[in-house]
Design an enzyme around this catalytic site. Structure first.
Site, PDB file in Angstrom:
ATOM      1  N   THR A  26       0.855  -1.187   0.000  1.00 43.12           N
ATOM      2  CA  THR A  26       0.000   0.000   0.000  1.00 43.12           C
ATOM      3  C   THR A  26       0.888   1.234   0.000  1.00 43.12           C
ATOM      4  OG1 THR A  26      -1.838  -1.116   1.068  1.00 43.12           O
ATOM      5  CG2 THR A  26      -1.652   1.257   1.461  1.00 43.12           C
ATOM      6  N   GLN A  98      -4.067  -7.152  -5.828  1.00 43.74           N
ATOM      7  CA  GLN A  98      -4.476  -7.659  -4.521  1.00 43.74           C
ATOM      8  C   GLN A  98      -5.837  -7.063  -4.152  1.00 43.74           C
ATOM      9  OE1 GLN A  98      -2.750  -6.569  -0.618  1.00 43.74           O
ATOM     10  NE2 GLN A  98      -2.406  -8.755  -0.306  1.00 43.74           N
ATOM     11  N   HIS A 175      -6.761 -10.938  -0.385  1.00 46.20           N
ATOM     12  CA  HIS A 175      -6.010 -10.567   0.823  1.00 46.20           C
ATOM     13  C   HIS A 175      -6.749 -11.094   2.040  1.00 46.20           C
ATOM     14  CE1 HIS A 175      -3.349  -8.682   3.491  1.00 46.20           C
ATOM     15  NE2 HIS A 175      -3.482  -7.418   3.176  1.00 46.20           N
ATOM     16  N   ASN A 178      -3.113 -10.173   7.538  1.00 44.06           N
ATOM     17  CA  ASN A 178      -2.825  -8.859   8.145  1.00 44.06           C
ATOM     18  C   ASN A 178      -4.020  -8.159   8.799  1.00 44.06           C
ATOM     19  OD1 ASN A 178      -0.405  -9.515   7.037  1.00 44.06           O
ATOM     20  ND2 ASN A 178      -0.343  -7.891   5.512  1.00 44.06           N
ATOM     21  N   TYR A 180      -7.230  -7.746   7.947  1.00 39.39           N
ATOM     22  CA  TYR A 180      -8.313  -7.102   7.188  1.00 39.39           C
ATOM     23  C   TYR A 180      -9.538  -8.031   7.141  1.00 39.39           C
ATOM     24  CZ  TYR A 180      -4.670  -3.803   6.477  1.00 39.39           C
ATOM     25  OH  TYR A 180      -3.684  -2.887   6.748  1.00 39.39           O
ATOM     26  N   ARG A 227      -3.559 -14.741  -0.017  1.00 39.85           N
ATOM     27  CA  ARG A 227      -2.516 -14.370   0.961  1.00 39.85           C
ATOM     28  C   ARG A 227      -3.002 -14.644   2.382  1.00 39.85           C
ATOM     29  NH1 ARG A 227       1.559  -9.316   2.183  1.00 39.85           N
ATOM     30  NH2 ARG A 227       3.334 -10.462   1.390  1.00 39.85           N
ATOM     31  N   ASN A 235      -2.867  -5.393  13.141  1.00 42.84           N
ATOM     32  CA  ASN A 235      -4.260  -4.951  13.250  1.00 42.84           C
ATOM     33  C   ASN A 235      -5.028  -5.728  14.320  1.00 42.84           C
ATOM     34  OD1 ASN A 235      -4.343  -2.779  11.411  1.00 42.84           O
ATOM     35  ND2 ASN A 235      -4.429  -4.199   9.670  1.00 42.84           N
ATOM     36  N   GLY A 317       9.345  -7.303  -0.376  1.00 43.23           N
ATOM     37  CA  GLY A 317       8.541  -6.102  -0.191  1.00 43.23           C
ATOM     38  C   GLY A 317       9.414  -4.868  -0.163  1.00 43.23           C
ATOM     39  N   ARG A 318       9.865  -4.493   1.045  1.00 41.58           N
ATOM     40  CA  ARG A 318      10.608  -3.240   1.214  1.00 41.58           C
ATOM     41  C   ARG A 318      11.784  -3.076   0.266  1.00 41.58           C
ATOM     42  NH1 ARG A 318      11.197  -4.208   7.382  1.00 41.58           N
ATOM     43  NH2 ARG A 318      11.099  -6.302   6.493  1.00 41.58           N
TER      44      ARG A 318
HETATM   45  C1  LIG Z   1       4.812   0.226   2.872  1.00 41.02           C
HETATM   46  C2  LIG Z   1       4.233  -1.153   3.007  1.00 41.02           C
HETATM   47  C3  LIG Z   1       2.937  -1.395   2.598  1.00 41.02           C
HETATM   48  C4  LIG Z   1       2.394  -2.688   2.664  1.00 41.02           C
HETATM   49  N1  LIG Z   1       1.121  -2.922   2.185  1.00 41.02           N
HETATM   50  C5  LIG Z   1       0.651  -4.179   2.096  1.00 41.02           C
HETATM   51  C6  LIG Z   1      -0.576  -4.460   1.420  1.00 41.02           C
HETATM   52  O1  LIG Z   1      -1.249  -3.586   0.852  1.00 41.02           O
HETATM   53  N2  LIG Z   1      -0.991  -5.752   1.392  1.00 41.02           N
HETATM   54  C7  LIG Z   1      -0.282  -6.767   1.991  1.00 41.02           C
HETATM   55  O2  LIG Z   1      -0.705  -7.931   1.934  1.00 41.02           O
HETATM   56  N3  LIG Z   1       0.907  -6.525   2.603  1.00 41.02           N
HETATM   57  C8  LIG Z   1       1.395  -5.281   2.657  1.00 41.02           C
HETATM   58  N4  LIG Z   1       2.639  -5.053   3.206  1.00 41.02           N
HETATM   59  C9  LIG Z   1       3.467  -6.198   3.659  1.00 41.02           C
HETATM   60  C10 LIG Z   1       4.429  -6.640   2.540  1.00 41.02           C
HETATM   61  O3  LIG Z   1       3.705  -7.212   1.455  1.00 41.02           O
HETATM   62  C11 LIG Z   1       5.432  -7.699   3.037  1.00 41.02           C
HETATM   63  O4  LIG Z   1       4.715  -8.812   3.515  1.00 41.02           O
HETATM   64  C12 LIG Z   1       6.335  -7.162   4.140  1.00 41.02           C
HETATM   65  O5  LIG Z   1       6.886  -5.908   3.769  1.00 41.02           O
HETATM   66  C13 LIG Z   1       7.473  -8.151   4.459  1.00 41.02           C
HETATM   67  O6  LIG Z   1       8.319  -8.330   3.344  1.00 41.02           O
HETATM   68  P1  LIG Z   1       9.780  -7.608   3.285  1.00 41.02           P
HETATM   69  O7  LIG Z   1      10.503  -8.015   4.553  1.00 41.02           O
HETATM   70  O8  LIG Z   1      10.414  -8.146   2.047  1.00 41.02           O
HETATM   71  O9  LIG Z   1       9.520  -6.137   3.251  1.00 41.02           O
HETATM   72  C14 LIG Z   1       3.178  -3.767   3.191  1.00 41.02           C
HETATM   73  C15 LIG Z   1       4.484  -3.507   3.617  1.00 41.02           C
HETATM   74  C16 LIG Z   1       5.018  -2.230   3.529  1.00 41.02           C
HETATM   75  C17 LIG Z   1       6.453  -2.006   3.961  1.00 41.02           C
END
Ligand SMILES: Cc1cc2nc3c(=O)[nH]c(=O)nc-3n(C[C@H](O)[C@H](O)[C@H](O)COP(=O)(O)O)c2cc1C
Length: 359
Positions: A26, A98, A175, A178, A180, A227, A235, A317-318
């Site tokens: 997001t 998603q 989704h 997390n 939701y 997912r 949350n 992700g990050r």
């Molecule tokens: C800025 C940000 C926004 C995220 N938004 C979502 C999202 O919309 N849906 C979701 O399932 N996970 C979301 N996540 C979780 C990521 O998909 C991922 O599971 C998490 O960052 C761990 O992976 P990483 O260690 O490679 O960053 C978000 C993570 C970050 C950092």
């Protein structure tokens, strides 16, 4: 079979140019809940990934709990997403949207007129949420969903999936992680309903499984991924002792539906409790199909998980935020840039499309 992170893979009918997935994130750049050119530029820059999963996108006005998150229920939204799918497919990525309904994680100030915060029960989520109108606010008190609301939300997910296909997406990710809406129903501590949608694990999983079934029959099971975040606490999801056996059971149900993939989240690298190896192994065993693991991966850990047969694809992700050319950098052993958390959720190009590629 060799599972090289950088080599092509066939996942169901999906031909991927590598085993690297861009995890859903997001980013709150969709002004008016519509993804514009900027969003297409962002995803296009990241089309080195074999598969991109977009940020959480609501199939209904009620699911837009956060400010500036996109939807996939109007013609304008579909036109915006069409630019995104064009940009990523031109770069050679497959792309799933998603589908996220925020449920009780939301506030009326973030919702369009006429929309409302809905939940499995009327228990408000603890803590606060950002609103553009009035800053941090306590989460809204949800209205407990009626049978009619549930049938409507199922129909909204199905229509969202059809809209996604019409906008050029290769598929959808439901989704159910997390904290939701879909996980709000799965969690027995929160879901205290006494009707057919609460109580037993079958009842608590009914919403997810019904949406999966109907979405699969609308667009094809091989275009629907799921997912999940067992042991997740984000949350305000409370822990419960049966979590491992329930998720293994759920994984088996999803395998029977022959979905495109299961995407497991472990947020321990972000400070959450770790998902025990035994839980991952139980799900791996129960789910015959493509498994994606996500959370804190680098190249070495990703390849090790593939080599050990723990996963088929690895989501990052990050690392994708500050490294639009992440795949090349991983492959070449180039240094990775660090993302700036201050611009994770702010509008505009800064901290979004202005991270440069190397060379
Ligand atoms: C800025 C940000 C926004 C995220 N938004 C979502 C999202 O919309 N849906 C979701 O399932 N996970 C979301 N996540 C979780 C990521 O998909 C991922 O599971 C998490 O960052 C761990 O992976 P990483 O260690 O490679 O960053 C978000 C993570 C970050 C950092």
């Amino acid at each position: 079979m060799s599972r090289d992170l950088f080599r092509p893979a066939l996942s169901h009918n999906l031909e991927l140019k590598n085993r690297i997935v861009m995890a859903p994130m997001t980013r709150n750049r969709a002004l008016g809940n519509i993804p514009q050119d900027l969003v297409a530029t962002y995803y296009g820059q990241r089309s080195g990934a074999g598969l991109i999963v977009t940020e959480g996108t609501s199939p209904s006005p009620n699911g837009l709990g956060y400010p500036r998150i996109p939807g996939i229920f109007s013609a304008e939204q579909m036109a915006g997403w069409r630019q995104v799918t064009n940009a990523t497919q031109a770069g050679g990525s497959k792309i799933f949207i998603q589908l996220m309904h925020t449920g009780r994680i939301g506030h009326s100030a973030n919702l369009p007129p006429g929309a409302e915060v809905l939940g499995a029960t009327s228990e408000a989520a603890p803590g606060e949420i950002w609103t553009d109108a009035s800053g941090m606010q306590p989460h809204g008190t949800p209205r407990a969903m009626t049978e009619a609301d549930l049938q409507q939300v199922i129909a909204d997910f199905v229509q969202g999936a059809i809209n996604a296909r019409n906008a050029g997406f290769d598929g959808v990710e439901l989704h159910s992680a997390n904290g939701y809406l879909l996980e709000q129903f799965l969690n027995p501590v929160l879901n205290q309903r006494t009707d057919a949608w609460g109580g037993t694990k079958e009842n608590r999983a009914r919403l997810l499984l019904e949406i999966t079934r109907q979405t699969a029959s609308a667009i094809g099971a091989d275009r629907v991924g799921i997912r999940l975040s067992p042991h997740g606490v984000f949350n305000s999801m409370a822990p419960y002792p049966e979590v491992e056996t329930e998720y293994a059971w759920l994984a088996a149900q999803l395998a029977e539906l022959k979905v495109a993939y299961l995407h497991l989240v472990d947020h321990s690298p972000m400070g959450a409790p770790p998902v025990p190896e035994a839980t991952k192994a139980a799900i791996r065993k129960a789910f015959v199909g493509t498994l994606i693991l996500c959370g804190g991966y680098d190249r070495a850990r990703a390849q090790a998980a593939l080599d050990a047969g723990q996963a088929d694809l690895i989501a990052f992700g990050r690392p994708f935020i500050a490294n639009p050319d992440l795949v090349e950098r991983l492959q070449n052993g180039s240094p990775l840039a660090d993302p700036d958390p201050a611009t994770f959720y702010t509008p505009g190009a800064a901290g979004y499309t202005d991270y440069p590629a190397l060379g």
